[in-house]
Design a protein around this motif. Structure first.
Motif, short mmCIF file in Angstrom:
data_model
loop_
_atom_site.label_atom_id
_atom_site.label_comp_id
_atom_site.label_asym_id
_atom_site.label_seq_id
_atom_site.Cartn_x
_atom_site.Cartn_y
_atom_site.Cartn_z
N ASP A 126 11.73 6.00 1.04
CA ASP A 126 11.94 6.60 2.35
C ASP A 126 12.09 5.52 3.43
O ASP A 126 12.95 5.62 4.31
CB ASP A 126 10.77 7.54 2.67
N PHE A 127 11.30 4.47 3.33
CA PHE A 127 11.33 3.36 4.28
C PHE A 127 12.70 2.69 4.28
O PHE A 127 13.31 2.50 5.34
CB PHE A 127 10.23 2.35 3.94
N ILE A 128 13.18 2.33 3.10
CA ILE A 128 14.48 1.65 3.01
C ILE A 128 15.61 2.55 3.50
O ILE A 128 16.52 2.11 4.22
CB ILE A 128 14.75 1.16 1.56
N GLN A 129 15.56 3.83 3.15
CA GLN A 129 16.61 4.75 3.59
C GLN A 129 16.59 4.92 5.11
O GLN A 129 17.63 4.92 5.76
CB GLN A 129 16.48 6.09 2.88
N ALA A 130 15.39 5.04 5.69
CA ALA A 130 15.27 5.19 7.14
C ALA A 130 15.73 3.91 7.85
O ALA A 130 16.47 3.97 8.84
CB ALA A 130 13.83 5.53 7.52
N LEU A 131 15.30 2.77 7.35
CA LEU A 131 15.68 1.48 7.92
C LEU A 131 17.21 1.33 7.93
O LEU A 131 17.80 0.92 8.93
CB LEU A 131 15.03 0.36 7.10
N THR A 132 17.83 1.69 6.83
CA THR A 132 19.28 1.59 6.70
C THR A 132 19.99 2.53 7.68
O THR A 132 20.97 2.14 8.33
CB THR A 132 19.71 1.92 5.25
N LYS A 133 19.50 3.74 7.81
CA LYS A 133 20.10 4.73 8.71
C LYS A 133 20.00 4.26 10.17
O LYS A 133 20.97 4.35 10.93
CB LYS A 133 19.41 6.08 8.55
N ILE A 134 18.85 3.74 10.54
CA ILE A 134 18.67 3.25 11.90
C ILE A 134 19.57 2.05 12.17
O ILE A 134 20.22 1.96 13.21
CB ILE A 134 17.19 2.88 12.16
N ARG A 135 19.63 1.13 11.22
CA ARG A 135 20.47 -0.07 11.41
C ARG A 135 21.93 0.30 11.58
O ARG A 135 22.64 -0.28 12.40
CB ARG A 135 20.29 -1.04 10.22
N LYS A 136 22.39 1.28 10.79
CA LYS A 136 23.77 1.73 10.90
C LYS A 136 24.02 2.31 12.30
O LYS A 136 25.04 2.03 12.93
CB LYS A 136 24.09 2.76 9.82
N ALA A 137 23.09 3.09 12.81
CA ALA A 137 23.23 3.67 14.15
C ALA A 137 23.20 2.58 15.23
O ALA A 137 23.94 2.66 16.21
CB ALA A 137 22.12 4.69 14.41
N GLU B 277 0.81 -1.21 0.00
CA GLU B 277 0.00 0.00 0.00
C GLU B 277 0.85 1.27 0.00
O GLU B 277 0.33 2.36 -0.18
CB GLU B 277 -0.92 0.02 1.23
N LEU B 278 2.15 1.12 0.22
CA LEU B 278 3.04 2.28 0.25
C LEU B 278 3.24 2.82 -1.16
O LEU B 278 3.31 2.05 -2.12
CB LEU B 278 4.40 1.90 0.85
N THR B 279 3.37 4.14 -1.26
CA THR B 279 3.68 4.76 -2.55
C THR B 279 5.15 4.50 -2.86
O THR B 279 5.93 4.08 -1.98
CB THR B 279 3.44 6.27 -2.51
N GLU B 280 5.56 4.78 -4.08
CA GLU B 280 6.98 4.62 -4.44
C GLU B 280 7.87 5.50 -3.57
O GLU B 280 8.95 5.06 -3.13
CB GLU B 280 7.19 4.93 -5.92
N TYR B 281 7.43 6.72 -3.27
CA TYR B 281 8.21 7.62 -2.42
C TYR B 281 8.33 7.06 -1.00
O TYR B 281 9.39 7.13 -0.38
CB TYR B 281 7.60 9.02 -2.39
N GLU B 282 7.23 6.51 -0.49
CA GLU B 282 7.25 5.93 0.84
C GLU B 282 8.17 4.72 0.90
O GLU B 282 8.90 4.52 1.88
CB GLU B 282 5.84 5.53 1.28
N LYS B 283 8.19 3.90 -0.14
CA LYS B 283 9.07 2.72 -0.16
C LYS B 283 10.53 3.13 -0.11
O LYS B 283 11.33 2.53 0.62
CB LYS B 283 8.80 1.88 -1.41
#
Length: 127
Positions: A74-85, A66-72
């Protein structure tokens, strides 16, 4: 309305916990970890495990498709940033990711760190 007990012992009555947290009506202990245009990341409100992060959609949807392309993106970028932290700041070597679509909350993913003490907990359950 549902009554939910938070990890700090406080209870909140909300229609949707994700709506309450992403809008600031209810605050997760530790506050906001990361906020983007489409997502909100916070410490899990029910389980006070260091580094256990929930990344939730701000929009009230339940499924990944149900996520838009922009949300997808954003999701992967946020997930990656959090995992790195988690790795760099908290020293978390491994994380388990959990996602389910039959939730009463928004689309979200749990990022659950694996700690050595969890092995003992699991061993006690298997006795």
């Amino acid at each position: 309305m549902r009554k939910i007990t938070l990890s700090n012992g406080k209870s909140v009555e909300v229609d949707c916990l994700s709506c309450a947290i992403t809008s600031g009506l209810a605050e997760a202990e530790g506050g906001v970890v990361l906020e983007t245009e489409y997502f909100h990341a916070h410490q899990d409100v029910a389980y006070p495990v260091r580094g256990l992060i929930i990344l939730a959609s701000k929009r009230h949807v339940k499924c990944f498709d149900e996520l838009t392309e922009y949300e997808k993106i954003d999701f992967i970028q946020a997930l990656t940033k959090i995992r790195k932290a988690q790795r760099d700041v908290l020293g978390i070597e491994f994380v388990y990711y959990f996602y389910n679509e039959d939730t009463t909350h928004h689309f979200h993913i749990w990022m659950v760190p694996r700690y050595d003490w969890m092995y003992e907990f699991a061993a006690q359950l298997n006795r």
